[in-house]
Write a protein that holds these residues in place. Structure first.
Motif, PDB file in Angstrom:
ATOM      1  N   MET A 109       0.805  -1.192   0.000  1.00 55.71           N
ATOM      2  CA  MET A 109       0.000   0.000   0.000  1.00 55.71           C
ATOM      3  C   MET A 109       0.850   1.260   0.000  1.00 55.71           C
ATOM      4  SD  MET A 109      -3.162  -0.282  -0.265  1.00 55.71           S
ATOM      5  CE  MET A 109      -3.065  -1.673  -1.326  1.00 55.71           C
ATOM      6  N   PHE A 110       2.106   1.126   0.376  1.00 50.71           N
ATOM      7  CA  PHE A 110       2.942   2.322   0.393  1.00 50.71           C
ATOM      8  C   PHE A 110       3.211   2.830  -1.020  1.00 50.71           C
ATOM      9  CE2 PHE A 110       3.933   0.381   4.508  1.00 50.71           C
ATOM     10  CZ  PHE A 110       3.515   1.426   5.299  1.00 50.71           C
ATOM     11  N   PHE A 111       3.161   1.926  -2.006  1.00 45.55           N
ATOM     12  CA  PHE A 111       3.298   2.342  -3.399  1.00 45.55           C
ATOM     13  C   PHE A 111       2.146   3.258  -3.789  1.00 45.55           C
ATOM     14  CE2 PHE A 111       2.268   1.648  -7.884  1.00 45.55           C
ATOM     15  CZ  PHE A 111       3.425   2.169  -8.450  1.00 45.55           C
ATOM     16  N   VAL A 112       0.943   2.928  -3.333  1.00 48.27           N
ATOM     17  CA  VAL A 112      -0.235   3.747  -3.650  1.00 48.27           C
ATOM     18  C   VAL A 112      -0.117   5.116  -2.986  1.00 48.27           C
ATOM     19  CG1 VAL A 112      -2.749   3.909  -3.420  1.00 48.27           C
ATOM     20  CG2 VAL A 112      -1.686   1.721  -3.941  1.00 48.27           C
ATOM     21  N   ILE A 113       0.382   5.147  -1.769  1.00 44.80           N
ATOM     22  CA  ILE A 113       0.540   6.423  -1.063  1.00 44.80           C
ATOM     23  C   ILE A 113       1.573   7.292  -1.773  1.00 44.80           C
ATOM     24  CG2 ILE A 113       1.259   7.492   1.106  1.00 44.80           C
ATOM     25  CD1 ILE A 113       0.197   4.948   2.502  1.00 44.80           C
ATOM     26  N   VAL A 114       2.698   6.692  -2.155  1.00 42.40           N
ATOM     27  CA  VAL A 114       3.748   7.447  -2.845  1.00 42.40           C
ATOM     28  C   VAL A 114       3.243   7.953  -4.195  1.00 42.40           C
ATOM     29  CG1 VAL A 114       6.027   7.249  -3.919  1.00 42.40           C
ATOM     30  CG2 VAL A 114       5.619   6.278  -1.656  1.00 42.40           C
ATOM     31  N   LEU A 115       2.533   7.107  -4.935  1.00 42.01           N
ATOM     32  CA  LEU A 115       1.972   7.520  -6.220  1.00 42.01           C
ATOM     33  C   LEU A 115       0.978   8.669  -6.031  1.00 42.01           C
ATOM     34  CD1 LEU A 115       1.763   7.030  -9.264  1.00 42.01           C
ATOM     35  CD2 LEU A 115      -0.065   5.397  -8.767  1.00 42.01           C
ATOM     36  N   GLY A 116       0.157   8.596  -4.999  1.00 41.56           N
ATOM     37  CA  GLY A 116      -0.797   9.659  -4.706  1.00 41.56           C
ATOM     38  C   GLY A 116      -0.114  10.978  -4.394  1.00 41.56           C
ATOM     39  N   VAL A 117       0.968  10.918  -3.619  1.00 40.24           N
ATOM     40  CA  VAL A 117       1.699  12.145  -3.279  1.00 40.24           C
ATOM     41  C   VAL A 117       2.370  12.727  -4.525  1.00 40.24           C
ATOM     42  CG1 VAL A 117       3.657  13.042  -1.964  1.00 40.24           C
ATOM     43  CG2 VAL A 117       2.013  11.511  -0.872  1.00 40.24           C
ATOM     44  N   ILE A 118       2.919  11.861  -5.379  1.00 41.08           N
ATOM     45  CA  ILE A 118       3.536  12.341  -6.613  1.00 41.08           C
ATOM     46  C   ILE A 118       2.488  13.027  -7.495  1.00 41.08           C
ATOM     47  CG2 ILE A 118       4.600  11.587  -8.778  1.00 41.08           C
ATOM     48  CD1 ILE A 118       6.093   9.467  -7.115  1.00 41.08           C
ATOM     49  N   LEU A 119       1.318  12.416  -7.621  1.00 40.91           N
ATOM     50  CA  LEU A 119       0.260  13.030  -8.422  1.00 40.91           C
ATOM     51  C   LEU A 119      -0.226  14.335  -7.804  1.00 40.91           C
ATOM     52  CD1 LEU A 119      -1.862   9.961  -9.553  1.00 40.91           C
ATOM     53  CD2 LEU A 119      -0.340  11.369 -10.933  1.00 40.91           C
TER      54      LEU A 119
END
Length: 54
Positions: A1-11
């Motif tokens: 799930m940390f990948f989703v959080i990082v992707l969300g912050v990048i977006l």
């Protein structure tokens, strides 16, 4: 799930700096979903039929 959080912050950052509201909205949604899943997974709840998400 940390990948989703990082992707969300990048977006979120891309949407903010490029002034694209769709990226901003997707970033918010992905970050919130990632945090909710991470917290629920850390508490031992099964998410989507899985005990752990890798």
């Amino acid at each position: 799930m940390f990948f989703v959080i990082v992707l969300g912050v990048i977006l979120l950052l891309l949407g903010f700096f490029l002034n694209i509201s769709v990226l901003w909205t997707l970033g918010i949604v992905l970050t919130v979903v990632g945090v909710v899943f991470a917290v629920a997974g850390a508490r031992g709840r099964a998410i989507g039929g899985r005990k752990h998400w890798f």
